[in-house]
Design an enzyme around this catalytic site. Structure first.
Site, PDB file in Angstrom:
ATOM      1  N   HIS A 213      -6.776 -15.292   6.639  1.00 18.62           N
ATOM      2  CA  HIS A 213      -7.422 -15.330   5.222  1.00 18.62           C
ATOM      3  C   HIS A 213      -7.075 -16.843   4.807  1.00 18.62           C
ATOM      4  O   HIS A 213      -6.219 -17.528   5.298  1.00 18.62           O
ATOM      5  CB  HIS A 213      -6.806 -14.294   4.206  1.00 18.62           C
ATOM      6  CG  HIS A 213      -5.666 -14.432   4.039  1.00 18.62           C
ATOM      7  ND1 HIS A 213      -4.568 -14.029   4.947  1.00 18.62           N
ATOM      8  CD2 HIS A 213      -4.790 -15.021   3.122  1.00 18.62           C
ATOM      9  CE1 HIS A 213      -3.435 -14.072   4.066  1.00 18.62           C
ATOM     10  NE2 HIS A 213      -3.347 -14.860   3.298  1.00 18.62           N
TER      11      HIS A 213
ATOM     12  N   ARG B 254       0.819 -20.598   8.740  1.00 21.96           N
ATOM     13  CA  ARG B 254      -0.174 -21.453   8.529  1.00 21.96           C
ATOM     14  C   ARG B 254      -0.840 -21.888   9.732  1.00 21.96           C
ATOM     15  O   ARG B 254      -0.018 -22.530  10.726  1.00 21.96           O
ATOM     16  CB  ARG B 254       0.165 -22.792   7.625  1.00 21.96           C
ATOM     17  CG  ARG B 254      -0.978 -23.798   7.282  1.00 21.96           C
ATOM     18  CD  ARG B 254      -0.592 -24.923   6.697  1.00 21.96           C
ATOM     19  NE  ARG B 254       0.400 -24.698   5.389  1.00 21.96           N
ATOM     20  CZ  ARG B 254       1.478 -25.157   5.005  1.00 21.96           C
ATOM     21  NH1 ARG B 254       2.174 -25.833   5.947  1.00 21.96           N
ATOM     22  NH2 ARG B 254       2.240 -24.694   4.040  1.00 21.96           N
TER      23      ARG B 254
END
Length: 323
Positions: A180, A200
């Site tokens: 997301h 990340r």
């Protein structure tokens, strides 16, 4: 610490981010001289970022001190048995002036194994969105690790991601293991487990003021992915006035939508605290002889021991959260 509980507000913990903007100051009236404020942590028990009480006779004490003193009276019997002196939720407002990194969070099992932490399941409620603003949630096609890794290596990851245009009132559920990102131009409320663990995987090849790129966590992320999740991340809910409209009931929290146009009395029938996030309008909250005003962008914690809450307004929208 005195033995009186009341609706408790906390000092916002403001976080400068490479992707942050000015909406937390200009729209939600957060006071700061720092530029690029990306997050306002409203209620936090994350280590190193513990919330400090901003109102009433307990002002200046920390959430950790509050919980260790009042225990089940603050969070409820079953919650205190499960979580002890750790507050189970992290509550935020987020302003993305630029796209956030594409990321995901570990589930409980992986977070406990790697980080001695809760996992990070969360939900979003869009408070404001610029024209054509988007959220990234999930993939736009069936996915497996080989296909994902191929696009990651070739720097074509956005080609397989699902982009949704969003507007005020849209809501999303982001469970651990789902890819997301918040897109540029989105201001939202976020409810999540108490965890600050993010993997990340792609950061749009950008650099900071010193010319450095942010760290990626692809080795950690690949094991955290759940490629078999259904596309059930969009939250549908009713908006009936002056009642609690269920938005989400998951293992970690329940969230209701309240559109209040007349004074109402709320009974807390749950063995839990209540959290009210004001996402529009203004409201006065009375409980246990104590009154506090909540404006858009403010949050209040109602201790579990307070079973009746008066909500007084002619126009306010709240998110009601409990565990």
């Amino acid at each position: 610490m005195k033995n009186t509980l009341y609706p408790i507000k906390f000092e916002p913990i403001l976080k400068s981010k490479i992707w942050g903007g000015e909406k937390l100051k200009n729209i939600l009236n957060k006071s700061s001289q720092v530029k690029n404020i990306g997050e306002s942590w409203e209620i936090s028990d994350v280590e190193g970022d513990t919330s400090i009480i901003a109102n009433g006779e307990l002002k200046g004490n920390s959430l950790k001190q509050l919980l260790s003193t009042f225990k089940a009276d603050l969070i409820g019997e079953k919650n205190y048995v499960e979580f002890g002196n750790t507050f189970p939720l992290l509550i935020k407002f987020i302003d993305a002036k630029e796209d956030l990194s594409i990321q995901l969070h570990p589930n409980d099992a992986l977070a406990a194994k790697r980080h001695n932490s809760f996992g990070k399941t969360e939900m979003w409620y869009v408070m404001q969105a610029d024209p054509d603003a988007k959220l990234i949630v999930g993939f736009n096609q069936p996915m497996d690790s080989d296909t994902y890794n191929k696009h990651l290596e070739e720097k074509t990851l956005p080609e397989i991601l699902n982009f949704d245009n969003v507007k005020t009132g849209d809501s999303y559920f982001i469970d651990g293991g789902r890819v997301h990102a918040i897109g540029a131009g989105v201001l939202l409320a976020e409810i999540q487990q108490t965890s600050d663990i993010t993997y990340r995987v792609y950061d749009w090849d950008r650099v900071d003021e010193a010319g450095n790129r942010r760290e990626l966590h692809n080795d950690l992320a690949i094991e955290a992915f759940n490629f078999n999740m259904p596309d059930n991340f969009r939250v549908s809910y009713s908006k009936d006035e002056n009642k609690a409209n269920l938005m989400l009931n998951c293992s970690y929290f329940t969230t209701n939508y309240l559109n209040i146009t007349t004074p109402i009395i709320k009974s807390n029938t749950h063995d839990s605290f209540l959290i009210y996030m004001c996402v529009a309008g203004e409201i006065t909250i009375n409980a246990n002889g104590f009154s506090t005003t909540l404006k858009a962008g403010e949050t209040v914690l109602i201790p579990a021991a307070l079973k009746t809450v008066n909500l007084i307004t002619e126009n306010a929208t709240l998110l009601e959260v409990y565990v």
